[in-house]
Design an enzyme around this catalytic site. Sequence first.
Site, short mmCIF file in Angstrom:
data_model
loop_
_atom_site.label_atom_id
_atom_site.label_comp_id
_atom_site.label_asym_id
_atom_site.label_seq_id
_atom_site.Cartn_x
_atom_site.Cartn_y
_atom_site.Cartn_z
N GLY A 87 5.67 67.85 55.06
CA GLY A 87 6.86 67.30 56.12
C GLY A 87 7.75 66.22 55.30
N CYS A 88 8.76 65.87 55.96
CA CYS A 88 9.77 65.12 55.06
C CYS A 88 9.27 63.50 54.64
CB CYS A 88 11.16 64.88 55.85
SG CYS A 88 10.66 64.18 57.70
#
Length: 324
Positions: free
Chosen positions: A130-131
């Site tokens: 995920g970011c």
Amino acid sequence: MSIRVGIVGISGFGGGEALRLIAAHPEFELVFAAGSGSAGSRLADRFPGVPPKLAALRIAPWDPETLPDLDVLFASLPTGASAEALAKVPSRVKIVDIGGDHRYAPGWTYGLADVWPDRIAGQSRIANPGCFPAATLNTLAPLLSAGLIRPEGIIIDAKTGISGAGRGGGDSRFGYADSNETLQPYGLLQHTHMPEMARTIEGFGGSARGLVFTPHLVPMTRGILVTIYARGSATTAQCLDAARDFYADRPFVRVTDRPPQTKWASGSNLSFVHYAADPERDLVIGLGVVDNLGKGAAGQAVQNANLACGLPETAGLEGMPVWP
Ligand SMILES: NC(=O)C1=CN([C@@H]2O[C@H](COP(=O)(O)OP(=O)(O)OC[C@H]3O[C@@H](n4cnc5c(N)ncnc54)[C@H](OP(=O)(O)O)[C@@H]3O)[C@@H](O)[C@H]2O)C=CC1
Ligand SMILES: CC(=O)N[C@@H](CCC(=O)OP(=O)(O)O)C(=O)O
């Protein structure tokens, strides 16, 4: 011979950034684009700046059972929408999933490319981090690896640009009037990125008990800054030296001698890390910056695909950030 790639979810922010990178990639040839509501449009209708060679490519309705001959598929679908469909993709097609469905799932490699490229090389099922984990774990990895911080009780305060929520949005807080000139905390105590952060932290040894992660929406288009508070008696110099050693041969991580800013990474696959520590207070502060659509999504996805295909890791990713 070029490597034939496809992107599903190409009309979205992650898929659109993958298109931008792949269009300029020296080995990848985009031969397939798919989506849902955008199906039927030509790439030039959605992306007027697309190179002429790709302008007429038409977005197909997404059906994993009727894929053309592909070497690599980038999936950038809403989390929850990719697990079932991607299970039907033939095993000879390598997949990099930018969405959240396969992180630490059996049969999938967690693609933390700057930290463990060897685990990704040659793999055919790769789950992009995920970011927020991309920014956080790149910052923590050198400290955990060198034993300079304790894994328990780490506190992550994160700021993200609005594009982190995707084009889909669906929630009024992402509209211009709702998000401009305001700061919004969200996801307190329960954000979906906590399990993958905890799992990765524990992979270095010990327990991640007491992990706190609080994201905030900031009125900017791209960028993530994480400010991390951890316990440890290292000095600032020891933390910076450990990170410089850890990332000595890695092309995309910059260990900076001053606190990084989100704009430094904009439009790139770079990751910036910096540290400040006070042994008297048993405190280490780590700062990490990425572009949520770069290292946080499509940049790391292309880096993972390069590793999976045995290409130079930097292929198609060497452009400098956009400034100002
Ligand atoms: N935005 C970011 O910074 C980051 C996003 N991610 C993750 O990447 C994934 C994609 O995010 P993002 O690009 O931001 O999201 P967007 O909402 O911008 O794009 C998602 C795209 O998926 C397509 N889509 C939705 N449902 C289907 C379906 N059933 N079949 C085919 N296509 C479908 C839509 O295309 P159409 O227009 O054709 O309907 C849409 O444009 C998510 O899992 C997200 O959490 C990960 C890291 C960072
Ligand atoms: C601003 C915003 O909403 N950001 C998203 C993170 C985007 C991302 O990395 O999502 P996935 O884990 O689903 O891939 C969020 O906080 O959920």
